[in-house]
Write an enzyme that holds these catalytic residues in place. Structure first.
Site, short mmCIF file in Angstrom:
data_model
loop_
_atom_site.label_atom_id
_atom_site.label_comp_id
_atom_site.label_asym_id
_atom_site.label_seq_id
_atom_site.Cartn_x
_atom_site.Cartn_y
_atom_site.Cartn_z
N ASN A 227 0.86 -1.20 0.00
CA ASN A 227 0.00 0.00 0.00
C ASN A 227 0.88 1.24 0.00
OD1 ASN A 227 0.58 0.80 2.86
ND2 ASN A 227 -0.29 -1.24 3.19
N LYS A 356 -13.86 0.60 15.62
CA LYS A 356 -12.60 -0.15 15.46
C LYS A 356 -11.86 -0.24 16.80
CE LYS A 356 -10.72 0.07 11.24
NZ LYS A 356 -10.09 0.70 10.10
O1 PMT Z 1 2.95 6.03 6.65
P1 PMT Z 1 2.42 7.38 6.26
O2 PMT Z 1 2.56 7.66 4.78
O3 PMT Z 1 2.96 8.50 7.10
O4 PMT Z 1 0.83 7.37 6.51
C1 PMT Z 1 0.36 7.25 7.82
C2 PMT Z 1 -0.88 6.32 7.90
C3 PMT Z 1 -2.02 6.91 7.11
C4 PMT Z 1 -0.51 4.93 7.34
C5 PMT Z 1 -1.22 6.19 9.43
O5 PMT Z 1 -1.53 7.46 9.95
C6 PMT Z 1 -2.37 5.24 9.66
O6 PMT Z 1 -3.54 5.55 9.52
N1 PMT Z 1 -2.05 3.98 10.01
C7 PMT Z 1 -3.00 2.85 10.15
C8 PMT Z 1 -3.19 2.19 8.82
C9 PMT Z 1 -4.16 1.04 8.86
O7 PMT Z 1 -3.80 -0.04 8.48
O8 PMT Z 1 -5.31 1.32 9.39
P2 PMT Z 1 -6.53 0.24 9.58
O9 PMT Z 1 -7.70 1.07 9.92
O10 PMT Z 1 -6.61 -0.69 8.43
O11 PMT Z 1 -6.05 -0.61 10.82
C10 PMT Z 1 -6.41 -0.27 12.15
C11 PMT Z 1 -5.27 -0.57 13.09
O12 PMT Z 1 -5.00 -1.97 13.08
C12 PMT Z 1 -3.96 0.10 12.75
O13 PMT Z 1 -3.37 0.49 13.96
C13 PMT Z 1 -3.14 -0.98 12.08
O14 PMT Z 1 -1.75 -0.81 12.29
C14 PMT Z 1 -3.65 -2.22 12.79
N2 PMT Z 1 -3.59 -3.45 11.99
C15 PMT Z 1 -4.36 -3.60 10.89
C16 PMT Z 1 -4.34 -4.80 10.21
C17 PMT Z 1 -3.50 -5.85 10.66
N3 PMT Z 1 -3.45 -6.99 10.02
N4 PMT Z 1 -2.76 -5.67 11.75
C18 PMT Z 1 -2.79 -4.49 12.43
O15 PMT Z 1 -2.08 -4.33 13.42
#
Ligand code: PMT
Length: 424
Positions: A227, A356
């Site tokens: 991504n 979430k």
């Molecule tokens: O890296 P940059 O370009 O600076 O951009 C920053 C960002 C937009 C990536 C960052 O601010 C951000 O939003 N990170 C979370 C990205 C994400 O995967 O979000 P999510 O809503 O899909 O996941 C929710 C949470 O679960 C996150 O804390 C993620 O790290 C965690 N996760 C998700 C899936 C997975 N398999 N394992 C996880 O730990």
């Protein structure tokens, strides 16, 4: 697949000086020779040292020796056309975390106290927006002279930090106070400065685990699913927490970013590697999952490059990746006291992020809008706008740099540990 035990960065480095930038102004005193050893010691600790050599200083040390030891160009002349073109004196004075004047002669102190700017050193000192420290060195009578004491008082009032001179035999043959502090004392003062920026930080010595960047899920030896995450937000957070004295382990997917100073970085590629690296880094006082982890990976990773087959596109079968955040939250014995997730949303930001937080079991969640607007997304950008959701409160921080967001979040985390430090 990456071997999680291999770290591409030299193993580091919860050294407070690692990666910090010092502008060293070498004044015209016999003790200027001590700066050579000082630079050597600071370079061993991976500090960046840039020197300005005054006209007086040049009588005691050469620009060549300073630049050989610092590995940087030495700046001497305010009116040098080449120097100004390469690095203007304003930039020179600002691209540092700390400015140190050593030895600080009586003349240099007088000029600083009266705001004179008639050469590169004094101009940089007047133009800098960074903290200034001086290590005075002069004859005892000069050090005790009322004029020097007045200048010293003025400098202290202006916020200049003083590294007191030692007492003993002076180069002029007299005995008394006025010797430039010894190199270990100079280093201790520099260290003390960096440690004291947040003197009341409850994060000092706390271990914080951060995930950052994307993961790559291989399809075959040359292709992967990934991504647009750049790692900038997670890396900024790592730097902001180190500033407050935390010991940070940054488990990072592939990014182009340098490892922030004082951070221990573990490089990984896939979600499964990331989970294993996080579990290996426990125990931690806090865990912050900023990484954009791929939710799915190809069910199989082909051993050889998948070949094109006359018009028939291959079918991709995906399988779910482990959820790192959820797994850390559910650890029965060593769940970090504070677990923070990030929510990357494109619609109903607050509503989805609140749900979430509960679903994943984390304490706080930081929601950001990652939809594509005007060809740009928060992923990869330098700026962000977030909503911090805790069980008790919500804070909306307007658009600002990711560094600013990181500092605001670090302050909240510090505050959390401050409030909870006596509850154990
Ligand atoms: O890296 P940059 O370009 O600076 O951009 C920053 C960002 C937009 C990536 C960052 O601010 C951000 O939003 N990170 C979370 C990205 C994400 O995967 O979000 P999510 O809503 O899909 O996941 C929710 C949470 O679960 C996150 O804390 C993620 O790290 C965690 N996760 C998700 C899936 C997975 N398999 N394992 C996880 O730990």
């Amino acid at each position: 697949m990456a071997d999680i035990s291999s770290e591409t960065q030299p193993v580091p480095q919860h050294d407070i000086l690692h990666g910090k930038r010092l502008l060293l102004i070498v004044g015209g005193g016999i003790a200027a020779y001590k700066c050579l050893d000082l630079i050597r010691r600071l370079k061993e600790r991976h500090m960046q040292v840039r020197c300005i050599l005054t006209k007086g200083g040049r009588q005691f040390v050469t620009p060549l020796s300073l630049s050989s030891l610092s590995g940087e160009k030495v700046y001497e002349d305010l009116f040098s056309l080449t120097d100004e073109a390469e690095m203007g004196h304003i930039r020179l004075s600002r691209e540092a975390d700390l400015v140190l004047v050593a030895p600080a002669t009586a003349d240099l102190m007088a000029k600083m106290a009266t705001g004179q700017a008639d050469d590169l050193a004094t101009t940089a000192l007047l133009a800098t927006d960074k903290p200034v420290m001086i290590a005075p060195s002069m004859n005892t009578m000069m050090w005790q002279h009322p004029a020097t004491r007045r200048n010293l008082d003025t400098l202290i009032r202006d916020g200049v930090r003083i590294i007191d001179p030692g007492a003993g035999d002076l180069a002029c043959g007299e005995v008394g106070a006025g010797r430039l502090a010894e190199v270990p004392d100079l280093i201790a003062a520099i260290e003390g400065f960096f440690l004291d920026r947040f003197p009341h930080s409850a994060l000092r010595g706390k271990h914080v685990l951060i995930t950052a960047g994307p993961t790559r899920e291989p399809l075959d030896p040359v292709r992967y699913i990934a991504n647009r995450s750049s790692g900038k937000q997670g890396y900024a957070l790592a730097a902001a927490l180190v500033e407050r004295g935390a010991k940070v382990t940054l488990v990072s997917g592939p990014t182009d970013l340098p490892c922030p100073a004082g951070v221990r970085r573990v490089d990984v590629e896939t979600a499964r590697d990331m989970l294993a690296a996080c579990e290996a880094a426990l125990p931690a006082d806090a865990a912050i999952c900023v990484a954009a982890v791929a939710d799915w990976r190809p069910e199989d990773c082909a051993g050889n490059k998948i070949k094109k087959q006359d018009g028939a596109a291959p079918v991709l079968r995906l399988t779910e990746n482990p959820d790192i955040l959820k797994t850390l939250c559910a650890r029965p014995k060593d769940r970090p006291a504070l677990v923070i997730g990030f929510a990357a949303e494109t619609e109903k930001i607050a509503e989805h992020a609140r749900a979430k937080r509960l679903r994943k079991g984390c304490d706080w969640i930081v929601a950001n809008d990652v939809s594509f607007t005007d060809g740009q997304s928060v992923m990869g950008a330098d700026h962000n706008r977030v909503l911090l959701i805790t069980p008790e409160e919500e804070f909306s921080w307007p658009e600002t740099s990711k560094t600013d967001i990181a500092r605001q979040l670090a302050e909240k985390i510090d505050h959390y540990f401050m409030q909870n430090q006596n509850k154990d």
